[in-house]
Design an enzyme around this catalytic site. Structure first.
Site, short mmCIF file in Angstrom:
data_model
loop_
_atom_site.label_atom_id
_atom_site.label_comp_id
_atom_site.label_asym_id
_atom_site.label_seq_id
_atom_site.Cartn_x
_atom_site.Cartn_y
_atom_site.Cartn_z
N ARG A 147 -10.46 11.59 22.93
CA ARG A 147 -11.00 11.94 24.25
C ARG A 147 -10.14 11.42 25.40
NH1 ARG A 147 -16.05 13.11 25.14
NH2 ARG A 147 -15.74 11.99 27.08
N ARG A 150 -20.73 11.70 26.23
CA ARG A 150 -19.52 11.37 26.98
C ARG A 150 -18.97 12.50 27.85
NH1 ARG A 150 -15.62 7.93 23.10
NH2 ARG A 150 -14.90 7.06 25.05
N PRO A 151 -19.76 12.96 28.82
CA PRO A 151 -19.25 13.99 29.74
C PRO A 151 -18.14 13.44 30.65
CG PRO A 151 -21.40 13.20 30.46
CD PRO A 151 -21.10 12.50 29.16
N ILE A 152 -17.46 14.34 31.36
CA ILE A 152 -16.41 13.89 32.30
C ILE A 152 -16.76 14.32 33.73
CG2 ILE A 152 -14.52 13.71 30.63
CD1 ILE A 152 -13.57 16.49 31.73
N ASP A 153 -18.07 14.48 33.98
CA ASP A 153 -18.50 14.95 35.31
C ASP A 153 -18.01 14.04 36.43
OD1 ASP A 153 -20.43 13.25 33.88
OD2 ASP A 153 -21.51 13.25 35.79
N GLN A 154 -17.95 12.74 36.19
CA GLN A 154 -17.53 11.81 37.26
C GLN A 154 -16.05 11.95 37.58
OE1 GLN A 154 -19.88 9.94 38.99
NE2 GLN A 154 -21.20 11.21 37.71
N LYS A 201 -4.96 -1.21 23.01
CA LYS A 201 -5.03 0.27 22.92
C LYS A 201 -5.55 0.87 24.23
CE LYS A 201 -8.79 2.23 21.07
NZ LYS A 201 -9.55 3.32 21.73
N ASN A 202 -6.63 0.31 24.73
CA ASN A 202 -7.27 0.94 25.90
C ASN A 202 -6.52 0.67 27.20
OD1 ASN A 202 -9.09 2.10 24.23
ND2 ASN A 202 -10.78 0.70 24.70
N ASP A 249 -17.56 -2.22 23.10
CA ASP A 249 -16.59 -2.15 22.01
C ASP A 249 -16.64 -3.36 21.07
OD1 ASP A 249 -15.76 0.27 22.99
OD2 ASP A 249 -13.93 -0.50 23.96
N ILE A 305 -24.41 1.34 27.11
CA ILE A 305 -23.28 2.16 27.59
C ILE A 305 -23.25 3.53 26.89
CG2 ILE A 305 -20.78 2.25 27.94
CD1 ILE A 305 -22.09 -0.07 29.45
N CYS A 353 -18.87 13.17 21.09
CA CYS A 353 -18.18 12.51 19.99
C CYS A 353 -19.19 11.63 19.26
CB CYS A 353 -16.98 11.72 20.46
SG CYS A 353 -17.40 10.20 21.26
N ARG A 376 -6.93 3.99 14.36
CA ARG A 376 -6.86 4.39 15.77
C ARG A 376 -6.75 3.17 16.67
NH1 ARG A 376 -11.20 8.77 17.51
NH2 ARG A 376 -9.91 8.51 19.35
N1 EPU Z 1 -19.88 8.90 31.53
C1 EPU Z 1 -20.48 9.98 32.13
N2 EPU Z 1 -19.72 10.79 32.92
C2 EPU Z 1 -18.40 10.58 33.12
C3 EPU Z 1 -17.79 9.47 32.52
C4 EPU Z 1 -18.56 8.64 31.72
O1 EPU Z 1 -21.68 10.21 31.95
O2 EPU Z 1 -17.78 11.35 33.85
C5 EPU Z 1 -20.68 7.99 30.69
C6 EPU Z 1 -20.21 8.03 29.24
O3 EPU Z 1 -20.82 9.11 28.53
C7 EPU Z 1 -20.64 6.67 28.75
C8 EPU Z 1 -20.48 5.78 29.98
O4 EPU Z 1 -20.46 6.66 31.10
O5 EPU Z 1 -21.98 6.72 28.36
C9 EPU Z 1 -19.21 4.94 30.00
O6 EPU Z 1 -18.09 5.76 29.75
P1 EPU Z 1 -16.62 5.40 30.24
O7 EPU Z 1 -16.09 6.53 31.03
O8 EPU Z 1 -16.62 4.04 30.86
O9 EPU Z 1 -15.84 5.32 28.85
P2 EPU Z 1 -14.41 5.90 28.51
O10 EPU Z 1 -13.48 5.72 29.63
O11 EPU Z 1 -14.57 7.26 27.93
C10 EPU Z 1 -13.43 3.65 27.61
C11 EPU Z 1 -12.85 3.17 26.33
C12 EPU Z 1 -13.92 3.07 25.27
C13 EPU Z 1 -14.99 2.11 25.78
C14 EPU Z 1 -15.53 2.57 27.12
C15 EPU Z 1 -16.53 1.62 27.74
C16 EPU Z 1 -10.58 3.99 26.43
C17 EPU Z 1 -9.55 4.91 25.91
N3 EPU Z 1 -11.79 4.08 25.89
O12 EPU Z 1 -13.98 4.94 27.33
O13 EPU Z 1 -13.31 2.54 24.11
O14 EPU Z 1 -16.04 2.03 24.85
O15 EPU Z 1 -14.43 2.73 28.05
O16 EPU Z 1 -15.97 0.36 27.90
O17 EPU Z 1 -10.30 3.18 27.30
C18 EPU Z 1 -13.08 2.11 21.81
O18 EPU Z 1 -11.99 1.55 22.07
O19 EPU Z 1 -13.63 2.03 20.68
C19 EPU Z 1 -13.74 2.90 22.85
C20 EPU Z 1 -14.67 3.80 22.59
#
Ligand code: EPU
Length: 421
Positions: free
Chosen positions: A93, A122-126, A22-23, A305, A327, A117, A397
């Site tokens: 997301r 889970r912000p997207i600031d980065q 999925k990911n 995960d 995480i 969520c 999902r």
């Molecule tokens: N984070 C920030 N700012 C950002 C981006 C991330 O603070 O701009 C924080 C997040 O809040 C979190 C940490 O950094 O605490 C890691 O987040 P990451 O961006 O790595 O996660 P993601 O890309 O949103 C993907 C997977 C998740 C998996 C995580 C970590 C997908 C679609 N989702 O999420 O999968 O847990 O990486 O490995 O690839 C799942 O499949 O159940 C799932 C939640």
């Protein structure tokens, strides 16, 4: 709403096919937006998240066809709205991952801010910092974020934390930027590597994916391709635990063992036998499980995960285990449900102390997120009597027809359609 009912106690034996990840699939679906021509993916898992992403792509102007073999034609996007609406982003997301390719290829994207969520803020600031460094203008209004640029310019970007989605999103934007981009402190997850492979096939110039520094030399155009999606290491890990806790013997066909070292190491520490065979990974459960301690980390560390599923295994070991989640800040929502089934788990902040051995007895439980649901299925497999899991849409999902597949290897598990939640 559907429910899943399990009568615990069966030993699982036989073969299970591990399906596409999925990911990996979700960002690859977004990557198709970068092409000048249609892209076809094979081994696509039939999951509701994949369908949600298809819906989003159609809304952007793509033509989407098929499911296991999925073709995405992005040629209509030029005229499309380039917007990811709230209704879709709130259910998934990963929708924000269309931002990078839309910005890179069309110079504009408007995406609903995802908000928090179940598992964390889970912000997207980065992601946004990365786009800004590439020269994009960012504007927030009415709950949406707009990113805009005439042509992105390569830059050196050092992420404040390891982010899988952030790395993927910025990598896709940079693939069509002018000049070279260097991503430092990049995520090393196999799904990031998979995306780099796909972008490379489309014509992008990317080096270093799988390490923490990725170099991207922008190109002017990318073409559609044909690609088979890599197997799901989290699905494989979930089934591996099912074998370990039921004293079973499962051959997980096509399991990507080379991406599962941290999970395999913990299974072995707990006493399970893991054998890499030509067809996949064989996991044989021990008579008695040993306790384990683990800390979730970015890849190649132990994946968040798999934390909920591994916690079920820990509850079934005699003695004390300690699980630390680093995480996400709120990823212990399965704990109260496991305790209702008979586990002894105490949570303090991001640390869970587990005392085994639990004797699970079946009950009605509520799924709260995808991996929490998977852990309830695992607990149900070993619980005495009947476990009823509600809100299984979370499970759909990320696990395709899990009940049918587990039934084939001996589990007494059924889905009932339309049951009240
Ligand atoms: N984070 C920030 N700012 C950002 C981006 C991330 O603070 O701009 C924080 C997040 O809040 C979190 C940490 O950094 O605490 C890691 O987040 P990451 O961006 O790595 O996660 P993601 O890309 O949103 C993907 C997977 C998740 C998996 C995580 C970590 C997908 C679609 N989702 O999420 O999968 O847990 O990486 O490995 O690839 C799942 O499949 O159940 C799932 C939640």
């Amino acid at each position: 709403m559907d429910k899943i009912v399990i009568h615990g106690g069966a030993r699982l034996t036989g073969e299970l096919q591990v399906l596409g990840a999925k990911n990996a699939a979700l960002p690859l679906q977004c990557a198709a937006l970068l092409g000048d021509s249609p892209t076809t993916y094979r081994h696509v898992p039939r999951l509701s998240d994949v369908q949600t992403m298809n819906q989003l792509l159609v809304g952007l102007g793509c033509a989407v066809e098929g499911d296991r073999t999925l073709t995405i034609d992005p040629t209509g996007v030029q005229e499309g709205p380039k917007e990811a609406p709230y209704e879709l982003v709130k259910t998934m997301r990963a929708s924000v991952t269309v931002m990078g390719p839309l910005l890179g290829r069309h110079g504009f994207a408007r995406v609903s801010l995802p908000g928090g969520c179940a598992i964390g803020a889970r912000p997207i600031d980065q992601h946004l910092r990365g786009f800004e460094a590439l020269g994009a203008k960012i504007r927030m209004s009415h709950g949406y974020v707009e990113v805009k640029a005439r042509r992105l310019k390569g830059a050196r970007i050092n992420f404040d934390m390891v982010t899988v989605g952030g790395t993927q999103n910025v990598m896709m934007a940079a693939a069509m930027a002018k000049g070279t981009t260097v991503l430092e402190n990049a995520a090393r997850e196999p799904e990031v590597q998979e995306l780099a492979i796909v972008l490379g096939k489309m014509g992008a110039k990317i080096a270093g994916a799988g390490s923490s520094t990725i170099e991207i030399e922008g190109v002017d155009d990318l073409q559609g391709i044909d690609h088979a999606i890599l197997p799901d290491r989290i699905e494989a890990g979930t089934f591996a635990i099912a074998a370990a806790i039921t004293g079973g013997d499962l051959l997980l066909l096509d399991a990507p063992s080379s991406h599962m070292h941290a999970v395999i190491a913990k299974l072995e520490e707990a006493g399970a036998e893991c054998r890499v065979e030509p067809e996949g990974l064989r996991v044989i459960g021990p008579e008695e499980l040993a306790p384990i301690d683990l800390v979730t980390r970015p890849h190649p560390g132990f994946p968040t995960d798999m934390q909920a599923q591994m916690m079920v295994l820990a509850t079934l070991a005699r003695g004390q285990s300690v699980i630390t989640e680093t995480i996400f800040e709120n990823r212990f929502m399965h704990v109260p449900e496991l305790c209702r089934l008979g586990a002894d788990i105490h949570v303090n902040g991001n640390v869970a102390v587990i005392r085994g051995k639990a004797r699970y007895t079946g009950s009605i439980v509520m799924a709260t997120d995808l991996r929490a649901s998977a852990c309830l299925v695992l607990a149900g497999l070993v619980a005495e009597g009947k476990t009823e899991i509600r809100r299984v849409y979370h499970l759909d999902r990320g696990y395709e027809t899990i009940e049918k597949r587990l039934r084939k290897v001996g589990a007494k598990i059924r889905r009932y359609h339309g049951a009240p939640s």
